[in-house]
Design a protein around this motif. Sequence first.
Motif, PDB file in Angstrom:
ATOM      1  N   GLY A 117       3.490   0.804  -3.517  1.00 51.78           N
ATOM      2  CA  GLY A 117       3.432  -0.324  -2.587  1.00 51.78           C
ATOM      3  C   GLY A 117       2.085  -0.421  -1.897  1.00 51.78           C
ATOM      4  O   GLY A 117       1.572  -1.526  -1.664  1.00 51.78           O
ATOM      5  N   SER A 118       1.497   0.719  -1.583  1.00 50.04           N
ATOM      6  CA  SER A 118       0.183   0.721  -0.934  1.00 50.04           C
ATOM      7  C   SER A 118      -0.877   0.126  -1.850  1.00 50.04           C
ATOM      8  O   SER A 118      -1.688  -0.703  -1.417  1.00 50.04           O
ATOM      9  CB  SER A 118      -0.214   2.148  -0.551  1.00 50.04           C
ATOM     10  N   PHE A 119      -0.881   0.547  -3.113  1.00 51.58           N
ATOM     11  CA  PHE A 119      -1.889   0.029  -4.031  1.00 51.58           C
ATOM     12  C   PHE A 119      -1.653  -1.449  -4.339  1.00 51.58           C
ATOM     13  O   PHE A 119      -2.595  -2.205  -4.568  1.00 51.58           O
ATOM     14  CB  PHE A 119      -1.951   0.879  -5.296  1.00 51.58           C
ATOM     15  N   TRP A 120      -0.410  -1.874  -4.334  1.00 52.02           N
ATOM     16  CA  TRP A 120      -0.098  -3.290  -4.495  1.00 52.02           C
ATOM     17  C   TRP A 120      -0.679  -4.079  -3.322  1.00 52.02           C
ATOM     18  O   TRP A 120      -1.283  -5.125  -3.497  1.00 52.02           O
ATOM     19  CB  TRP A 120       1.403  -3.468  -4.555  1.00 52.02           C
ATOM     20  N   ARG A 121      -0.494  -3.552  -2.109  1.00 57.10           N
ATOM     21  CA  ARG A 121      -1.036  -4.215  -0.919  1.00 57.10           C
ATOM     22  C   ARG A 121      -2.559  -4.224  -0.947  1.00 57.10           C
ATOM     23  O   ARG A 121      -3.184  -5.200  -0.538  1.00 57.10           O
ATOM     24  CB  ARG A 121      -0.521  -3.523   0.356  1.00 57.10           C
ATOM     25  N   VAL A 122      -3.171  -3.154  -1.451  1.00 59.01           N
ATOM     26  CA  VAL A 122      -4.628  -3.116  -1.596  1.00 59.01           C
ATOM     27  C   VAL A 122      -5.086  -4.259  -2.495  1.00 59.01           C
ATOM     28  O   VAL A 122      -6.067  -4.947  -2.191  1.00 59.01           O
ATOM     29  CB  VAL A 122      -5.086  -1.743  -2.150  1.00 59.01           C
ATOM     30  N   ALA A 123      -4.379  -4.483  -3.594  1.00 53.85           N
ATOM     31  CA  ALA A 123      -4.740  -5.585  -4.499  1.00 53.85           C
ATOM     32  C   ALA A 123      -4.610  -6.933  -3.789  1.00 53.85           C
ATOM     33  O   ALA A 123      -5.448  -7.827  -3.975  1.00 53.85           O
ATOM     34  CB  ALA A 123      -3.863  -5.546  -5.753  1.00 53.85           C
ATOM     35  N   GLN A 124      -3.576  -7.099  -2.979  1.00 55.24           N
ATOM     36  CA  GLN A 124      -3.421  -8.344  -2.222  1.00 55.24           C
ATOM     37  C   GLN A 124      -4.573  -8.536  -1.236  1.00 55.24           C
ATOM     38  O   GLN A 124      -5.080  -9.640  -1.076  1.00 55.24           O
ATOM     39  CB  GLN A 124      -2.101  -8.343  -1.452  1.00 55.24           C
ATOM     40  N   ILE A 125      -4.969  -7.473  -0.573  1.00 55.94           N
ATOM     41  CA  ILE A 125      -6.061  -7.567   0.398  1.00 55.94           C
ATOM     42  C   ILE A 125      -7.363  -7.911  -0.312  1.00 55.94           C
ATOM     43  O   ILE A 125      -8.145  -8.731   0.187  1.00 55.94           O
ATOM     44  CB  ILE A 125      -6.190  -6.258   1.204  1.00 55.94           C
TER      45      ILE A 125
END
Length: 149
Positions: A117-125
């Motif tokens: 989930g963290s890396f997914w959020r990094v991609a969104q950012i």
Amino acid sequence: MGHLRNRAKHQPFEVAALITTPICGVLLLTLDVRPPSVQLAMPEPIQLGWEVALIAVGVGGLLGILWPGRLSTGLGIEFASVLVLGTITGMYAVALVAVAGRQGVVAASLISAVPLGSFWRVAQIVADLRCLAYGHQCATHRQVVGGVT
């Protein structure tokens, strides 16, 4: 351009993780107790760094989400914190499997949701920062600023 003061309500799991991690870090440091998998898999300096990082990513990530200044600055702070959160929780999942073997697979699988989930959020950012860099031409950014995303 509006600030994303309401960004936190659109990322409840991220916010919950960012609130929990500094609590865990403080408890690990003050109680001077560590999970056996961490004690066996990580050298003492790495353990200390892991505990301090738990505190730093939680405080930093929440600071980034609530940043009152420029949106890009807040996203940058959040980006760094969530990237480190994914890394240190991934370290814990690996340590768990390394020490517990097959018995730790179920727990490590659940814990692995945090780095994913963290890396997914990094991609969104990263996508949001690109939109900002290109002059708000992305539909996603218009939704974020409008409070939809």
